[in-house]
Design an enzyme around this catalytic site. Structure first.
Site, PDB file in Angstrom:
ATOM      1  N   HIS A  11       0.819  -1.214   0.000  1.00  0.00           N
ATOM      2  CA  HIS A  11       0.000   0.000   0.000  1.00  0.00           C
ATOM      3  C   HIS A  11       0.856   1.270   0.000  1.00  0.00           C
ATOM      4  O   HIS A  11       2.045   1.243   0.332  1.00  0.00           O
ATOM      5  CB  HIS A  11      -0.922   0.022   1.225  1.00  0.00           C
ATOM      6  CG  HIS A  11      -0.165   0.068   2.527  1.00  0.00           C
ATOM      7  ND1 HIS A  11       0.356   1.235   3.052  1.00  0.00           N
ATOM      8  CD2 HIS A  11       0.173  -0.912   3.399  1.00  0.00           C
ATOM      9  CE1 HIS A  11       0.970   0.981   4.188  1.00  0.00           C
ATOM     10  NE2 HIS A  11       0.885  -0.322   4.422  1.00  0.00           N
ATOM     11  N   GLU A  89      -2.200  -6.700   7.495  1.00  0.00           N
ATOM     12  CA  GLU A  89      -0.877  -6.562   8.094  1.00  0.00           C
ATOM     13  C   GLU A  89      -0.767  -7.426   9.350  1.00  0.00           C
ATOM     14  O   GLU A  89      -1.784  -7.854   9.926  1.00  0.00           O
ATOM     15  CB  GLU A  89      -0.624  -5.085   8.426  1.00  0.00           C
ATOM     16  CG  GLU A  89       0.714  -4.772   9.096  1.00  0.00           C
ATOM     17  CD  GLU A  89       1.920  -5.171   8.247  1.00  0.00           C
ATOM     18  OE1 GLU A  89       2.103  -6.393   8.061  1.00  0.00           O
ATOM     19  OE2 GLU A  89       2.665  -4.281   7.806  1.00  0.00           O
TER      20      GLU A  89
END
Length: 275
Positions: A11, A89
């Site tokens: 990202h 994550e």
């Protein structure tokens, strides 16, 4: 047997990345101004790559990056982005929202060190790897099943979209430094998969490929590239060949790891450990 292209993108930058604060899963921070520029830049770099499947973490920083990539894409039609929690994550528990430096202090007090240290309420590296393994095996099954279905309907690989070298342009023709880009070759694949995820997760995914699947880096790619966390919007690209006889032991060709040449004109620091 089926073959697919796998493109993994981290990202874009968030305020927490810039300030070196841990986000994990509990801090759902959007992209910063620089992060949106990075997402647009990686989208333009991948604009002529044909994707048949797009998956993203369901955290907003990954969602926004995935949307920017597909908004820039010129040749992938009617592709729905699928958001999957398995691409999230690593969970950092009590350390989320704190500086990375504090995590290192916590690890030292516990007689451990980063990244192996697990803060209270956080995920172990083994748990992160298990998520990566679960999703990768799912991808392999998905491509095998779709390939088999197309063959049975006598459409062949072209029925899946006919993804050829021309549809993977940046990875076939883009001239990069040997340390970043491996030797590519003409290839036709049954599917082209885009994943948008996170730094620590991607690092553990690659460690899973190396340690569990005995994947080896080609000579032109320095193995040291395996260890650092990818810069924001860094790109890793693989060609995966999977057999129905041994679906859990695919053949993996690495084309690039943590490629970030698309950031050359953006004012962003790609040198430090961004979490």
């Amino acid at each position: 047997m089926a073959r697919f292209a796998l493109t993994i993108v981290r990202h874009g930058e968030t305020r927490y990345n810039k300030e070196k604060l841990l986000q994990g899963q509990g801090i759902d921070e959007p992209l910063s101004e620089i992060g949106f520029k990075q997402a647009d830049a990686v989208g333009r770099f991948l604009s002529n790559v044909r994707f048949t499947h797009v998956f993203s973490s369901d955290l907003i920083r990954a969602k926004q990056t995935a949307c920017a990539i597909m908004e820039n894409n010129k040749i992938s039609e009617d592709i729905k982005i699928i958001y999957d929690r398995r691409l999230r994550e690593r969970k950092y528990g009590d350390a989320e929202g704190r500086p990375l430096s504090e995590l290192k202090v916590m690890a030292k007090k516990a007689g451990d060190q980063c990244p192996s240290y697990t803060p209270p309420g956080g995920e172990t590296l083994e748990q992160v790897r298990a998520r990566a393994k679960d999703f990768f095996e799912y991808l392999c099954r998905l491509v095998l099943e779709e390939s088999s279905a197309k063959e049975q309907s006598e459409l062949g690989a072209s029925g899946m979209g006919g993804v050829t070298s021309a549809d993977l342009g940046p990875f076939v023709n883009h001239n990069k430094e040997p340390a970043e880009l491996g030797e590519s070759r003409d290839v036709t694949v049954h599917a082209s998969v885009l994943l948008v995820s996170h730094g620590a997760y991607m690092r553990n995914w690659i460690k899973y490929l190396v340690e569990d699947l005995q994947f080896t880096f080609p000579p032109e790619l320095k193995k040291s590239r395996e260890l650092p966390v990818s810069p924001n919007t860094g790109i890793s690209h693989f060609i995966v060949t999977v057999s129905s006889a041994t679906p859990r032991k695919p053949e993996i060709q690495c084309v690039c790891i943590n490629l970030h040449s698309h950031l050359s004109d953006i004012n962003a620091d790609t040198s430090h450990y961004q979490v």
